[in-house]
Design a protein around this motif. Structure first.
Motif, PDB file in Angstrom:
ATOM      1  N   LYS A 229      -3.170  -5.377  -9.816  1.00 37.60           N
ATOM      2  CA  LYS A 229      -1.865  -4.693  -9.914  1.00 37.60           C
ATOM      3  C   LYS A 229      -0.744  -5.450  -9.214  1.00 37.60           C
ATOM      4  CE  LYS A 229      -2.462  -4.007  -5.428  1.00 37.60           C
ATOM      5  NZ  LYS A 229      -1.715  -4.749  -4.410  1.00 37.60           N
TER       6      LYS A 229
ATOM      7  N   TYR B 213       6.362   1.390  -0.153  1.00 35.33           N
ATOM      8  CA  TYR B 213       6.539   2.262   1.016  1.00 35.33           C
ATOM      9  C   TYR B 213       6.883   3.693   0.607  1.00 35.33           C
ATOM     10  CZ  TYR B 213       6.257  -2.069   3.543  1.00 35.33           C
ATOM     11  OH  TYR B 213       5.801  -3.276   4.008  1.00 35.33           O
TER      12      TYR B 213
ATOM     13  N   VAL C 221       6.330   5.184  -2.086  1.00 40.38           N
ATOM     14  CA  VAL C 221       5.251   5.806  -2.862  1.00 40.38           C
ATOM     15  C   VAL C 221       4.157   6.418  -1.974  1.00 40.38           C
ATOM     16  CG1 VAL C 221       3.917   3.679  -3.139  1.00 40.38           C
ATOM     17  CG2 VAL C 221       3.749   5.443  -4.891  1.00 40.38           C
TER      18      VAL C 221
ATOM     19  N   GLY D 167      -3.413   4.009   2.325  1.00 39.24           N
ATOM     20  CA  GLY D 167      -2.729   3.666   1.077  1.00 39.24           C
ATOM     21  C   GLY D 167      -2.287   4.862   0.258  1.00 39.24           C
ATOM     22  N   SER D 168      -1.386   4.591  -0.700  1.00 38.43           N
ATOM     23  CA  SER D 168      -0.929   5.651  -1.608  1.00 38.43           C
ATOM     24  C   SER D 168      -1.890   5.827  -2.775  1.00 38.43           C
ATOM     25  CB  SER D 168       0.446   5.297  -2.166  1.00 38.43           C
ATOM     26  OG  SER D 168       0.348   4.116  -2.959  1.00 38.43           O
TER      27      SER D 168
ATOM     28  N   PHE E   3      -1.972   3.740  -5.357  1.00 39.07           N
ATOM     29  CA  PHE E   3      -1.418   3.215  -6.617  1.00 39.07           C
ATOM     30  C   PHE E   3      -2.294   2.119  -7.204  1.00 39.07           C
ATOM     31  CE2 PHE E   3      -0.034  -0.064  -3.776  1.00 39.07           C
ATOM     32  CZ  PHE E   3       0.049  -1.195  -4.567  1.00 39.07           C
TER      33      PHE E   3
ATOM     34  N   THR F 159      -1.164  -5.417   4.852  1.00 39.29           N
ATOM     35  CA  THR F 159      -0.406  -4.233   4.446  1.00 39.29           C
ATOM     36  C   THR F 159      -0.439  -3.148   5.531  1.00 39.29           C
ATOM     37  OG1 THR F 159      -0.900  -4.707   2.152  1.00 39.29           O
ATOM     38  CG2 THR F 159      -0.227  -2.463   2.651  1.00 39.29           C
TER      39      THR F 159
ATOM     40  N   GLY G  23       4.829  -4.683  -3.839  1.00 41.93           N
ATOM     41  CA  GLY G  23       4.057  -3.896  -2.877  1.00 41.93           C
ATOM     42  C   GLY G  23       4.705  -3.843  -1.518  1.00 41.93           C
ATOM     43  N   ALA G  24       3.919  -4.179  -0.512  1.00 39.99           N
ATOM     44  CA  ALA G  24       4.395  -4.097   0.863  1.00 39.99           C
ATOM     45  C   ALA G  24       5.291  -5.279   1.215  1.00 39.99           C
ATOM     46  CB  ALA G  24       3.211  -4.048   1.819  1.00 39.99           C
TER      47      ALA G  24
HETATM   48  C1  LIG Z   1       3.427  -0.286   1.274  1.00 39.32           C
HETATM   49  C2  LIG Z   1       2.692   0.285   0.080  1.00 39.32           C
HETATM   50  O1  LIG Z   1       3.557   1.236  -0.558  1.00 39.32           O
HETATM   51  C3  LIG Z   1       2.391  -0.770  -0.966  1.00 39.32           C
HETATM   52  C4  LIG Z   1       1.369  -1.794  -0.588  1.00 39.32           C
HETATM   53  O2  LIG Z   1       1.169  -2.650  -1.685  1.00 39.32           O
HETATM   54  P1  LIG Z   1       0.328  -4.003  -1.612  1.00 39.32           P
HETATM   55  O3  LIG Z   1      -1.022  -3.649  -1.101  1.00 39.32           O
HETATM   56  O4  LIG Z   1       1.100  -4.931  -0.731  1.00 39.32           O
HETATM   57  O5  LIG Z   1       0.325  -4.483  -3.048  1.00 39.32           O
HETATM   58  C5  LIG Z   1       1.432   0.983   0.564  1.00 39.32           C
HETATM   59  C6  LIG Z   1       0.752   1.791  -0.520  1.00 39.32           C
HETATM   60  O6  LIG Z   1       1.442   2.317  -1.412  1.00 39.32           O
HETATM   61  O7  LIG Z   1      -0.473   1.908  -0.467  1.00 39.32           O
END
Ligand SMILES: C[C@@](O)(CCOP(=O)(O)O)CC(=O)O
Ligand SMILES: Nc1ncnc2c1ncn2[C@@H]1O[C@H](COP(=O)(O)OP(=O)(O)OP(=O)(O)O)[C@@H](O)[C@H]1O
Length: 455
Positions: A18, A25, A27, A204-205, A207, A277, A398-399
């Protein structure tokens, strides 16, 4: 015929990685929606149950031979409430939590030996010193180091692993495992969310698990309490509470399928670094909590911009259907980097402006929170990318941090060619990936046999 016979009893599945293009954040809170693109980099599992076993102990062997021959060998049984024990005390919390939850959910009685082979596509890891092995259908990279030592690109390998392993194990306990069936996808999703959340330490959210299951989506998360309210694994009520949570409770998530507008594609550039993250999330949480009134205002502003991006992408989808000629002219303007013409497209302008505003806010949060969401080196890189032909916009998905960057570009553009030998792009490796609409799917077991090393 000989090969087909040898593959009897095997099943294979894959789930995508993904990129969170909008909604980082925010989310984490069910108030806000996020735009998640599923990627062609997939995690694969080939599973076979060898029945029955003499003892009442299940034996589950999971191998991930691409990572210096990594493998984990678990035993578990009904008497010990399916508590998995790894023979050599080797840790892999993601595999372990999948076993705990799938076995507790199904409560299988007739012991068997189960073998699972994991394969992961190249996009998930930086490929500096790997060796490629291939057959007529697929190819994978083999590393000289263990899974925890190979640098990640941030595409969600753990979510892919959890979803594909959950699916593979469910297929052992269920005769029917049609992944077109929404009920089955929901079962995979719910069990995988519980396992991933428990393995990851509940930060985590979800997603990434949702995208690995359902594909490219606009995502709104479930209430975190659904999972945190579960008792300890060994609590006698765990099983019924898990089964109720998985089967009977409405999680209220949104997972509406989306797709990038025709003629646009996603390009990811690995910067060979990576970020943690969990650390970023906890610093941003501290920042927010230090002045929640202001924090809320900033989040509401970012949310409006996220929604503007999602609306503009939907409008572009509509425009390319209703007025393909006009849409084509707009794409060609992007291809040629003709700024004055690009500005005449309200959708392109809206997306670019909203992304700029979101990035500016995240740069402020970076300064105030100490969390490197958009560090200066990535700002410089994204600015350089925005001057390339065919680039609509770009973010650190993402983060944020030092993970791979994600760009939305025209299908015709060739960033590799445009950036070759240029100093400002020296740190970037363009990943061979594209957007994918679908999530977890069934694969042909035959495609995972007899890999030969390329010389
Ligand atoms: C910061 C956050 O919103 C996104 C993290 O995304 P990633 O793991 O960096 O792709 C945390 C989350 O949603 O789990
Ligand atoms: N191919 C694999 N075989 C076995 N375990 C794996 C595999 N890929 C990932 N894992 C498990 O997932 C862990 C990495 O998960 P982590 O959440 O840290 O990273 P990620 O999901 O790739 O990245 P991000 O969360 O930043 O998107 C590994 O340490 C390992 O436990």
């Amino acid at each position: 015929m000989q090969i087909m016979k040898a593959m009897e009893g095997y099943r294979a599945y894959s789930a995508p990685g993904k990129a969170l293009m909008a909604g980082g954040y925010l989310v984490l809170d069910p108030k806000y929606r996020a735009y998640v693109i599923a990627l062609s980099a997939r995690m694969h599992a080939v599973v076979r149950a060898i029945e029955p076993k003499e003892s009442d102990e299940f034996e589950i062997n999971v191998s991930s031979s691409q990572f210096n021959g990594d493998h984990w060998c678990y035993t578990l049984c009904a008497e010990t409430r399916y508590l998995p024990l790894e023979k050599n005390q080797k840790k892999n919390p993601f595999i372990e939590m999948v076993l705990v939850n799938v076995f507790k959910y199904f409560q299988p009685q007739r012991a068997s030996k189960i073998e699972v082979e994991i394969f992961s596509d190249d996009g998930y890891h930086s490929q500096s010193t790997s060796v490629t092995k291939r057959n007529a259908f697929k190819q994978f990279s083999y590393h000289g180091k263990s899974i925890t030592e190979v640098p990640k690109t941030g595409l969600g390998s753990s979510a892919g692993l959890v979803v594909v392993l959950t699916t593979a194990l469910i297929s052992v306990f269920r005769d029917e495992m049609d992944l077109q069936n929404v009920k089955n996808l929901q079962l995979v999703h719910n069990l995988a969310q519980v396992a991933h959340c428990q393995a990851q330490g509940k930060v985590g959210s979800g997603f990434d698990v949702a995208a690995a299951t359902f594909g490219s989506i606009v995502y709104r998360r479930f209430s975190p309490q659904l999972i945190t309210n579960l008792p300890e694994h060994m609590d006698p009520t765990y099983v019924t509470k898990l089964q109720t949570l998985v089967d009977d409770i409405n999680w209220n998530i949104s997972n509406a399928r989306v797709s990038l507008p025709d003629g646009l594609k996603l390009v990811m550039g690995d910067v060979n670094s990576g970020s943690e993250t969990t650390k970023l999330v906890s610093k941003v949480k501290c920042w927010y909590d230090s002045d929640p009134v202001r924090g809320l205002k900033v989040y509401q502003f970012i949310n409006r911009k996220n929604e503007e991006i999602m609306t503009a992408l939907t409008e572009l989808n509509g425009l390319c259907r209703k007025d393909p000629d006009k849409y084509e002219v707009m794409l060609r303007a992007l291809d040629q980097n003709e700024e004055s013409k690009i500005q005449q497209s309200p959708e392109f302008s809206k997306i670019r402006k909203a992304v700029q505003e979101i990035r500016l806010k995240f740069r402020q949060i970076t300064q105030e929170s100490g969390a490197d969401i958009e560090p200066p080196v990535q700002t410089k890189l994204l600015e350089a990318c925005s001057r390339l032909k065919g680039v609509l916009t770009g973010v650190i998905p993402g983060a944020g941090g030092y993970d791979a960057i994600a760009l939305i570009v025209t299908a015709e553009s060739n960033l590799q060619l445009q950036t070759e030998g240029r100093e400002e792009f020296a740190a970037v490796t363009w990943l061979d990936l594209h957007q994918e609409d679908v999530g977890v799917i069934e694969e042909a077991p035959l495609h995972y046999q007899n890999f030969i090393e390329l010389t």
